[in-house]
Design an enzyme around this catalytic site. Structure first.
Site, PDB file in Angstrom:
ATOM      1  N   ARG A 110       0.821  -1.215   0.000  1.00 18.65           N
ATOM      2  CA  ARG A 110       0.000   0.000   0.000  1.00 18.65           C
ATOM      3  C   ARG A 110       0.855   1.266   0.000  1.00 18.65           C
ATOM      4  NH1 ARG A 110      -5.112  -1.451   3.960  1.00 18.65           N
ATOM      5  NH2 ARG A 110      -6.479  -2.164   2.294  1.00 18.65           N
TER       6      ARG A 110
ATOM      7  N   LYS B  22     -17.392 -16.580   4.859  1.00 20.37           N
ATOM      8  CA  LYS B  22     -18.840 -16.527   5.130  1.00 20.37           C
ATOM      9  C   LYS B  22     -19.696 -16.101   3.952  1.00 20.37           C
ATOM     10  CE  LYS B  22     -18.273 -15.505   9.985  1.00 20.37           C
ATOM     11  NZ  LYS B  22     -17.512 -14.401  10.547  1.00 20.37           N
TER      12      LYS B  22
ATOM     13  N   GLY C  50      -7.409  -7.832   0.341  1.00 17.66           N
ATOM     14  CA  GLY C  50      -7.623  -8.708   1.483  1.00 17.66           C
ATOM     15  C   GLY C  50      -6.893 -10.029   1.346  1.00 17.66           C
TER      16      GLY C  50
ATOM     17  N   GLY D 249     -12.191  -4.437   1.565  1.00 15.61           N
ATOM     18  CA  GLY D 249     -13.592  -4.042   1.719  1.00 15.61           C
ATOM     19  C   GLY D 249     -14.038  -3.120   0.597  1.00 15.61           C
TER      20      GLY D 249
HETATM   21  N1  LIG Z   1     -13.177 -24.288   4.133  1.00 18.30           N
HETATM   22  C1  LIG Z   1     -12.904 -23.352   5.013  1.00 18.30           C
HETATM   23  N2  LIG Z   1     -13.228 -23.496   6.314  1.00 18.30           N
HETATM   24  C2  LIG Z   1     -12.948 -22.551   7.216  1.00 18.30           C
HETATM   25  N3  LIG Z   1     -12.358 -21.380   6.922  1.00 18.30           N
HETATM   26  C3  LIG Z   1     -12.018 -21.165   5.649  1.00 18.30           C
HETATM   27  C4  LIG Z   1     -12.275 -22.136   4.640  1.00 18.30           C
HETATM   28  N4  LIG Z   1     -11.829 -21.641   3.482  1.00 18.30           N
HETATM   29  C5  LIG Z   1     -11.301 -20.437   3.740  1.00 18.30           C
HETATM   30  N5  LIG Z   1     -11.404 -20.134   5.037  1.00 18.30           N
HETATM   31  C6  LIG Z   1     -10.906 -18.948   5.738  1.00 18.30           C
HETATM   32  O1  LIG Z   1     -11.543 -17.796   5.248  1.00 18.30           O
HETATM   33  C7  LIG Z   1     -10.734 -16.693   5.573  1.00 18.30           C
HETATM   34  C8  LIG Z   1     -10.897 -15.630   4.519  1.00 18.30           C
HETATM   35  O2  LIG Z   1     -12.221 -15.263   4.426  1.00 18.30           O
HETATM   36  P1  LIG Z   1     -12.671 -13.736   4.556  1.00 18.30           P
HETATM   37  O3  LIG Z   1     -14.072 -13.742   4.091  1.00 18.30           O
HETATM   38  O4  LIG Z   1     -12.321 -13.215   5.899  1.00 18.30           O
HETATM   39  O5  LIG Z   1     -11.621 -13.048   3.594  1.00 18.30           O
HETATM   40  P2  LIG Z   1     -11.762 -12.448   2.182  1.00 18.30           P
HETATM   41  O6  LIG Z   1     -12.911 -13.083   1.501  1.00 18.30           O
HETATM   42  O7  LIG Z   1     -10.473 -12.498   1.472  1.00 18.30           O
HETATM   43  O8  LIG Z   1     -12.152 -10.982   2.532  1.00 18.30           O
HETATM   44  P3  LIG Z   1     -11.233  -9.751   2.927  1.00 18.30           P
HETATM   45  O9  LIG Z   1     -10.968  -9.109   1.631  1.00 18.30           O
HETATM   46  O10 LIG Z   1     -12.098  -8.944   3.849  1.00 18.30           O
HETATM   47  O11 LIG Z   1      -9.988 -10.253   3.595  1.00 18.30           O
HETATM   48  C9  LIG Z   1      -9.313 -17.188   5.626  1.00 18.30           C
HETATM   49  O12 LIG Z   1      -8.762 -16.867   6.871  1.00 18.30           O
HETATM   50  C10 LIG Z   1      -9.446 -18.697   5.426  1.00 18.30           C
HETATM   51  O13 LIG Z   1      -8.644 -19.441   6.307  1.00 18.30           O
HETATM   52  O1  LIG Z   2      -7.613  -2.414   5.345  1.00 20.31           O
HETATM   53  C1  LIG Z   2      -8.633  -1.946   4.804  1.00 20.31           C
HETATM   54  O2  LIG Z   2      -9.476  -2.653   4.205  1.00 20.31           O
HETATM   55  C2  LIG Z   2      -8.810  -0.452   4.794  1.00 20.31           C
HETATM   56  O3  LIG Z   2      -7.649   0.195   5.202  1.00 20.31           O
HETATM   57  C3  LIG Z   2     -10.010  -0.046   5.633  1.00 20.31           C
HETATM   58  O4  LIG Z   2      -9.807  -0.375   6.962  1.00 20.31           O
HETATM   59  P1  LIG Z   2     -11.057  -0.538   7.950  1.00 20.31           P
HETATM   60  O5  LIG Z   2     -11.766  -1.802   7.533  1.00 20.31           O
HETATM   61  O6  LIG Z   2     -10.485  -0.583   9.327  1.00 20.31           O
HETATM   62  O7  LIG Z   2     -11.956   0.677   7.718  1.00 20.31           O
END
Ligand SMILES: Nc1ncnc2c1ncn2[C@@H]1O[C@H](COP(=O)(O)OP(=O)(O)OP(=O)(O)O)[C@@H](O)[C@H]1O
Ligand SMILES: O=C(O)[C@H](O)COP(=O)(O)O
Length: 394
Positions: free
Chosen positions: A36, A197, A351, A374
């Protein structure tokens, strides 16, 4: 983009309040991923070259309106100075007389980093008084914090009503790539949605079902869909209140002619740990006492094939518990398929998917990795981002 950008304003000799997203992962005071900071450099360097007085503002962590010593931006300032090869002054506050005094001493082209804007309760409340206090520091507002553009806070939204307000280069690029992908996608267009989720991905699945040719589901959220298909899922993640919604998504995909891909096999474990016993089973044969923690090899092969035939792929959320090597195979297979797919434009939502791609050393091979987790998710949901809406129209 219909919003003014940095190129539309004259910043020479002006005080520029530039909101960046320096919310970087840190462990024991050491930055563990500086993506970043690097992503904000083009805007900062341009402002310096143009002879602006560059006043940088960012949040860091979630200090909840109080000073938290470990959440000061000091280490970020040190690293930024190294990357710029120039001094970066660091303020201990984010507004007020002490900051004004520091700005008085700045020469054109110099950089000042303000303290964490979330040390003040008014930031997240988008307090107009705090927005004014920020605005008093500067002549122009530049928002380059795409990662925080989904937050209507004083330094991302409120301030824009008090100064000429334009986007920085990173903001412009992110909106450009994601905007083009969603408004005029090259086809076949595939979305890969994983993560923990269903609850967090409802909006994005709903919106993408209107746009994509293929929708691939993985990660923990996939098992609510598997259950919706009538299979037992053992101890795998389940959101019982989302089973009907999952069914309706599968139906909607059928109606829309969207190919809907779900796991056909899984890596199951007898414990959520690195020492767990594991095995690969067909999706309809998950044992009662086991949990599915990754997609299986057959699923990975199907997903790879779909990716290779796509012209555009958007990916948000890992396919399994990639933090543990035993359950990282599916996420790695998807990352490798994207890295190796010729003629496929790959967009990685920030993320965890971005972290996974970094972990596998494949970041360079992706077409675009968003700096917003996000923010990119909300963009893909079709939501307007308050930090963008508040900028001046062209
Ligand atoms: N089958 C599974 N069972 C349990 N947890 C899981 C499974 N597959 C993935 N995960 C967990 O889901 C998490 C990621 O999901 P999350 O929705 O928090 O992240 P994301 O979709 O990348 O969103 P963000 O961009 O907010 O990080 C990881 O920590 C991973 O270990
Ligand atoms: O890491 C992020 O996704 C941004 O910096 C926003 O952070 P926040 O979810 O704490 O608002």
């Amino acid at each position: 983009m219909n919003k003014k950008t940095l190129k539309d304003v004259d910043v020479k000799g002006k005080r520029v309040f530039c909101r960046v997203d320096f919310n970087v992962p840190m462990q024991d005071g050491k930055i563990t991923d500086e993506t970043r900071i690097r992503a904000a450099l083009p805007t900062i360097q341009y402002l310096m070259e143009q002879g602006a007085k560059v006043i940088l503002a960012s949040h860091f962590g979630r200090p909840k309106g109080k000073v938290v010593e470990e959440m000061r931006l000091t280490p970020v300032g040190v690293r930024l100075a190294e990357l710029l090869g120039k001094d970066v002054k660091k303020a201990d506050e984010a507004y007020g007389d002490s900051v004004k005094a520091l700005i008085e001493t700045m020469q054109d082209g110099e950089v000042l980093l303000l303290e964490n804007v979330r040390f003040y309760p008014g930031e997240e409340k988008n307090d107009p008084e705090l927005a004014k206090a920020f605005a008093e520091l500067a002549d122009v507002y530049v928002n380059d914090a795409f990662g925080a553009a989904h937050r209507a806070h004083a330094s991302t939204e409120g301030i824009a009503h008090n100064l000429p307000a334009v986007s920085g280069f990173l903001m412009e690029k992110e909106l450009d790539v994601l905007g083009k992908a969603l408004s005029n996608p090259e086809r076949p267009f595939t979305a890969i949605i994983g993560g923990a989720k269903v609850k967090d991905k409802i909006g994005v699945i709903e919106n993408l079902l209107e746009l994509v040719d293929n929708l691939i589901i993985g990660g923990g959220l996939a098992y609510t869909f598997v259950k919706a298909q009538g299979h037992e899922i053992g101890k795998s993640l389940l959101e019982a209140d989302k089973i009907d919604l999952a069914k309706s998504f599968i139906e909607k995909a059928k109606e829309k002619g969207v190919n809907f891909y779900m796991p056909v096999d899984a890596v199951v474990a007898d414990d959520f740990s690195a020492d767990a016993n594991t095995k690969v089973v067909a999706i309809e044969e998950i044992p009662a006492d086991w949990e599915a923690l990754d997609i299986g090899p057959k699923t990975a092969a199907i997903y790879r094939d779909v990716i290779q035939k796509s012209k555009l792929v958007i990916w948000n959320g890992p396919m399994g518990v990639f933090e543990i090597d035993k359950f990282a195979g599916g996420t790695k297979a998807v990352a490798e398929a994207l890295a190796g797919a010729e003629g496929t434009y790959s967009v990685i939502g920030g993320g965890d998917s971005a972290a996974a791609v970094e972990k596998f050393g494949l970041a360079e091979k992706m077409s675009h990795i968003s700096t917003g987790g996000g923010a990119s998710l909300e963009f893909m949901e079709g939501k307007a981002l308050p930090g963008v809406v508040a900028l001046n129209d062209k």
